[in-house]
Scaffold this motif. Structure first.
Motif, PDB file in Angstrom:
ATOM      1  N   ALA A 184      -1.656  -1.184  -4.293  1.00  0.00           N
ATOM      2  CA  ALA A 184      -2.258  -0.211  -4.817  1.00  0.00           C
ATOM      3  C   ALA A 184      -2.049   1.608  -3.989  1.00  0.00           C
ATOM      4  O   ALA A 184      -1.194   1.427  -2.900  1.00  0.00           O
ATOM      5  CB  ALA A 184      -3.552  -0.156  -4.004  1.00  0.00           C
ATOM      6  N   THR A 231      -0.786   7.401 -11.569  1.00  0.00           N
ATOM      7  CA  THR A 231      -0.918   5.600 -11.031  1.00  0.00           C
ATOM      8  C   THR A 231      -1.516   4.650 -12.070  1.00  0.00           C
ATOM      9  O   THR A 231      -0.905   3.731 -12.219  1.00  0.00           O
ATOM     10  CB  THR A 231      -1.774   6.513  -9.318  1.00  0.00           C
ATOM     11  N   HIS A 240      -0.267  -7.440  -4.626  1.00  0.00           N
ATOM     12  CA  HIS A 240      -1.583  -6.849  -4.369  1.00  0.00           C
ATOM     13  C   HIS A 240      -0.498  -6.213  -4.665  1.00  0.00           C
ATOM     14  O   HIS A 240      -0.217  -5.560  -3.718  1.00  0.00           O
ATOM     15  CB  HIS A 240      -2.353  -7.235  -4.194  1.00  0.00           C
ATOM     16  N   ALA A 258      -4.076   0.593  -9.290  1.00  0.00           N
ATOM     17  CA  ALA A 258      -5.106   0.869  -8.324  1.00  0.00           C
ATOM     18  C   ALA A 258      -4.929   1.947  -7.825  1.00  0.00           C
ATOM     19  O   ALA A 258      -4.049   1.547  -6.959  1.00  0.00           O
ATOM     20  CB  ALA A 258      -6.098  -0.831  -7.383  1.00  0.00           C
ATOM     21  N   CYS A 259      -5.746   2.687  -7.930  1.00  0.00           N
ATOM     22  CA  CYS A 259      -5.405   3.966  -7.067  1.00  0.00           C
ATOM     23  C   CYS A 259      -6.869   4.299  -6.553  1.00  0.00           C
ATOM     24  O   CYS A 259      -7.729   4.072  -7.190  1.00  0.00           O
ATOM     25  CB  CYS A 259      -5.408   4.959  -8.523  1.00  0.00           C
ATOM     26  N   LYS A 260      -6.622   4.561  -5.342  1.00  0.00           N
ATOM     27  CA  LYS A 260      -8.283   4.780  -4.446  1.00  0.00           C
ATOM     28  C   LYS A 260      -7.996   5.933  -3.430  1.00  0.00           C
ATOM     29  O   LYS A 260      -7.524   5.928  -2.649  1.00  0.00           O
ATOM     30  CB  LYS A 260      -7.969   3.221  -3.545  1.00  0.00           C
ATOM     31  N   LEU A 277       1.276  -1.231  -0.356  1.00  0.00           N
ATOM     32  CA  LEU A 277      -0.105  -0.202   0.016  1.00  0.00           C
ATOM     33  C   LEU A 277       0.931   1.307   0.291  1.00  0.00           C
ATOM     34  O   LEU A 277       1.836   1.475   0.939  1.00  0.00           O
ATOM     35  CB  LEU A 277      -0.921  -0.088   0.617  1.00  0.00           C
ATOM     36  N   LEU A 314      -7.632  -5.656  -5.845  1.00  0.00           N
ATOM     37  CA  LEU A 314      -5.276  -4.898  -6.217  1.00  0.00           C
ATOM     38  C   LEU A 314      -4.608  -5.674  -6.497  1.00  0.00           C
ATOM     39  O   LEU A 314      -3.674  -5.333  -6.399  1.00  0.00           O
ATOM     40  CB  LEU A 314      -5.354  -4.551  -4.776  1.00  0.00           C
TER      41      LEU A 314
END
Length: 935
Positions: A65, A105, A63, A111-113, A12, A265
């Motif tokens: 993000a 990103t 995974h 993944a861009c959250k 992350l 992700l």
DNA sequence: GCTATCACG
DNA sequence: GACGTACGTGATAGCC
């Protein structure tokens, strides 16, 4: 597709931390084709690329993000309104880059959250908890201590900067407790960055000690009575609520509602086309080359390639179509306006220009607005043009056809003009900002081409639009006179036919945009980005506020003075005519000269280059010792000046609606960085003569308020002492000595306690002379002593303070070599005349010596003014005027001392942290019901 | 529109 | 040896 679970490893990335690090670590960079700031985007992409390419060994992600913050209001603000309240505003050049980092990103197929109203930290916490429960591992890419509470049970952090993993031991090293106790420590220690209060006087060390002793914060607070140290015990008991609140603030939320799952992700390979497409759109040459290599692709060709590191070409003008006023669009309906607004949002910037019925922003009406997004594509939105006259000479009061309702248009434009992600570009934006402010729009962020030119070209030429357009775009804009006419038959802009207005107004926006695209990348190369961003641009909203506030002026006081002056002048005039033996215009230097030197035959008549006798105050003062007439003329002139320039003219400037006088400051008026005040000039209100000073009694505070004045004491001499490194002067300032007396004592070997006012006066004149680039002639004239004697003083001064001579020589040498000088804060003042021959060389030399000193003082008070609004935010006070080394405020009665404390602190520390002066800056303060009393 | 004069820091 | 000067501004009046 892998179901997230045992064996999976989620990475992350704290997106905001990446962006800020990229922004601050790298020099500003603008996209060459259009000047868009992209430095942070490039840094962000590079950090992302390096992270993905990094050999993570057993910790490789399955995974991944990037998590961003979204929205500034979160549940923590509801708990505590001061949460993160001391955060500095996001730099204006960074704002438009935020959406681009999201796109970056996505281009990397990561993944861009983000979730509205939640901090990235809470999303990271929630995902970490979920991943841990599913039996996987987590790496949080951040060094933020707020995230350390999450470490443990398969969750670790990674400091990308130091390339180092942070595990349980790392956290214990930092906080002195295990990760699950980190929030307890933070609750006690507080956090100045996020403005979490904690327990006053308790830091991390003490907090860890206490938590380890009692096992938890709750136990500690329950048993606070038993703490031995009285101070600590008292704090824990008294501040219990604050500490418990702090805990809730630092505790991350693992229950953030997510609209995606861990499975979403999963690591995906980037699509080469998309990624390289994005990088070449950003014009990142070396970065796209590197990425292309990794992907095994051909590097994209980016047009107009300047080899990195090579000197860029002089001419930065992007290829743009020629300026064609026929090509501009008239916006006549909301649909068209919406299209322009949408386009501006997409682009991230828009040039804006307003057309009004006059030049006084406080009293004119908005007539139309022009916009430009791409060079050559501009529009004009007419809003309040009058219909053409049908029969009479005065035109119609009806609105012209084809205009949008002003309120509707402004309502649509407001979100755009206030959108932090869209840069609004203008030429002299203070003007437009004040107009919009009257319609409830706070335009931001802004760029200003006038100020860009000023930062780069002060001393070389003016910075008005016509000058800049001719100089840099080789284009002469449509003269406003061709639309409005001139003199008596001049019309206002609302009477201009819409079709003509479109061409003129849209052209201005087009020119502004083109200048911006040209200037923006030049700022950095000219090394004035800091000056522009730190000293020019931030002053715009500050001055706009001051000008709109205005200062209350008592018309009756002025009116009475005018009457008294009138009588006195008539009386003097009569006496003068009697002495002259004939009637003549006392106000005419030509007629006066003829009376004095031809008719009366007085000695010392000197004709200037125009063939007229000089009759200046210095000449008349010499004659006054022998004759009454010149003495009376001097009196008459003083009163005439006070009446015409002040007691009469100021009344005309009182705004009908506000009852106050609203000056206008020129930011780019003086070459040295000083402001200039016009319409009216409130920087030259009399103070030196007793009669003149009484004019200041008309500048008053309203009922229940007080005027407060703060001024820097001897700021230019202090700067000279610092810049020229004169130890004796520096020490004298540190000791709070009388600097002129000290100079006199040094020069004339007079002990301080035997100092006479006369000797001190002479030393004072020399001290000031030094700042102006002293000459024997100038000093002689000022002190009214023979030139040889003046030269003797100067010689002795330089003998005693050789550093001053050295400073002056070094400054002139620098100016000769570089054709410019600089202030301590990097402001550049060009001195092209320094190479001139003849008398002009003398002027240029003295100006070059003076400019760094005057300019540094100007920079310092600018810095103070920029910081002032925040510093006095909580006080019932308003900053009204600046007079070079003085700031004048209006404050509610009772709060005077708090204001003086707060404002003095800002002013005295204004040089810091960029410059550490060797001398203290001292600010004197005064207060009263009017300006005379406050000064 | 230019020049002289004078108000300020 | 002569040049002709203190630095930075803006407003007003007179005059062409």
């Amino acid at each position: 597709m892998t179901q997230f679970g045992k064996g999976c490893h989620l990475h992350l990335i704290d997106g905001s931390a990446f962006i800020f690090r990229a922004f601050h670590a790298l020099p500003p960079l603008t996209r060459k084709s259009d000047g868009m700031p992209v430095g942070a985007v490039q840094g962000f992409c590079d950090m992302l690329r390096r992270y993905l390419d990094h050999d993570h060994g057993n910790d490789a992600p399955t995974h991944i993000a990037v998590i961003f913050d979204k929205g500034s209001h979160t549940f923590r603000n509801d708990l505590y309104d001061q949460y993160k309240a001391n955060r500095e505003e996001m730099p204006e050049d960074l704002r438009p880059q935020i959406p681009l980092t999201r796109r970056a990103t996505e281009a990397f197929n990561i993944a861009c959250k983000e979730i509205e109203g939640f901090e990235a930290d809470d999303i990271i916490a929630t995902l970490s908890c979920q991943a841990r429960e599913a039996g996987g591992r987590v790496t949080i890419v951040s060094s933020d201590k707020d995230l350390m509470q999450l470490v443990g049970d398969g969750v670790e952090m990674f400091d990308a900067m130091k390339n180092r993993r942070i595990d349980r031991e790392g956290v214990e090293e930092k906080f002195g407790v295990s990760p699950d106790k980190v929030v307890d420590v933070q609750a006690l220690a507080g956090d100045s960055v996020d403005n979490v209060p904690g327990a006053p006087g308790i830091g991390i060390k003490t907090a860890a000690l206490l938590i380890n002793e009692w096992g938890s914060l709750e136990e500690l607070l329950e048993n606070a009575e038993q703490i031995k140290q009285p101070k600590r015990r008292q704090t824990l008991i008294e501040k219990r609520e604050q500490i418990e609140l702090s805990k809730r603030l630092v505790q991350l939320d693992c229950e953030t509602p997510l609209e995606f799952t861990l499975d979403d992700l999963e690591v995906r390979d980037p699509d080469p086309e998309t990624l390289l497409g994005f990088l070449s759109e950003m014009e990142f040459r070396s970065l796209s080359k590197r990425v292309a290599e990794t992907l095994g692709r051909e590097a994209p060709v980016i047009p107009d390639t300047t080899p990195e590191g090579a000197n860029p070409p002089e001419d930065d003008a992007p290829d743009a179509p020629p300026i064609d006023p026929e090509a501009y669009e008239q916006v006549s309906d909301m649909a068209a306006l919406e299209r322009w607004i949408e386009k501006a949002r997409d682009r991230g910037w828009v040039a804006v220009d307003t057309e009004t019925t006059g030049l006084n922003e406080m009293a004119c009406g908005l007539v139309g607005i022009s916009l430009c997004i791409e060079a050559g594509e501009a529009c004009y939105i007419p809003l309040a043009h009058r219909a053409a006259a049908t029969d009479d000479l005065f035109g119609s009061d009806d609105l012209a056809e084809g205009q949008i309702d002003m309120d509707k248009a402004l309502e649509a434009l407001k979100p755009l003009f206030e959108d932090p992600a869209v840069m609004k570009i203008g030429q002299n934006m203070k003007y437009d900002a004040k107009i919009f402010a009257r319609y409830g729009i706070e335009i931001a962020p802004i760029d200003d081409t006038m100020l860009m030119s000023y930062a780069m070209n002060a001393g070389l030429h003016g910075h008005g639009m016509d000058t800049l357009s001719e100089r840099y775009l080789s284009h002469t804009p449509i003269p406003i006179k061709s639309l409005l006419g001139s003199g008596k038959s001049q019309i206002t802009f609302d009477r201009v036919p819409v079709a003509d207005a479109v061409k003129y107004a849209a052209e201005d926006a087009d020119i502004t945009l083109r200048l911006w695209q040209l200037f923006k990348p030049q700022l950095h190369r000219a090394h004035v980005t800091r000056v522009y961003e730190g000293l020019e641009r931030p002053l715009v909203p500050v001055l706009a506020q001051m000008e709109m506030a205005g200062i209350k002026v008592d018309r009756d006081v002025l009116s009475r003075m005018s009457g008294a002056f009138n009588q006195k002048m008539a009386q003097l005039e009569e006496e003068i005519h009697e002495l002259a033996g004939e009637s003549f215009n006392v106000g005419s230097p030509k007629q006066l000269g003829e009376i004095l030197f031809d008719k009366m035959g007085l000695e010392g008549g000197k004709k200037g280059k125009t063939g007229a006798y000089a009759t200046g105050a210095d000449v008349l003062e010499d004659l006054a010792t022998e004759h009454d007439l010149p003495a009376r003329v001097l009196d008459w002139r003083q009163i005439s000046k006070l009446k015409s320039t002040y007691t009469d003219a100021l009344q005309e400037h009182i705004n009908k609606e506000t009852g106050r006088v609203h000056t206008s400051y020129l930011i780019a008026g003086a070459n040295t960085g000083r402001l200039a005040s016009t319409d009216p000039n409130l920087q030259n209100i009399p103070v030196r003569s007793e009669e003149g000073r009484r004019i200041r009694e008309a500048f008053v505070a309203p009922e229940g308020k007080t005027l407060v004045s703060l001024d820097y004491s001897q700021i230019e001499l202090r700067i000279l002492a610092h810049m020229a490194e004169i130890d004796a002067l520096k020490q004298a300032f540190r000791d709070g000595q009388d600097i002129h007396a000290m100079t006199a004592s040094e020069m004339f070997n007079v002990p301080m306690d035997e100092m006479t006012p006369e000797v001190r006066r002479q030393a004072k004149a020399i001290n000031f002379g030094v700042i102006y680039g002293i000459s024997g002639f100038g000093l002689a004239r000022n002190l009214r002593i023979p030139r040889s004697e003046a030269q003797g003083f100067i010689d002795r001064y330089f003998e005693r303070f050789p550093g001053i001579k050295a400073y002056m020589d070094e400054t002139t040498a620098f100016a000769k070599e570089h054709k410019r000088v600089e202030t301590l804060f990097g402001r550049v003042i060009h001195t092209p005349e320094i190479a001139a021959k003849g008398p002009r060389a003398g002027f240029a030399k003295r100006a070059a010596i003076n400019a760094p000193i005057q300019g540094t003082a100007a920079d310092i008070i600018r810095r103070a003014m920029i910081r002032m609004p925040e510093a006095i935010e909580s006080l019932p006070a308003t900053m009204l005027l600046q007079v070079h080394d003085e700031l004048l405020f209006e404050v509610e009665a009772g709060a005077e001392d708090s204001l003086i404390d707060a404002a003095r602190k800002v002013m005295e520390a204004a040089a810091e942290p960029v410059v550490k002066l060797d001398v203290p800056l001292v600010v004197d303060a005064g207060q009263g019901a009017n300006w005379a009393a406050a000064h």
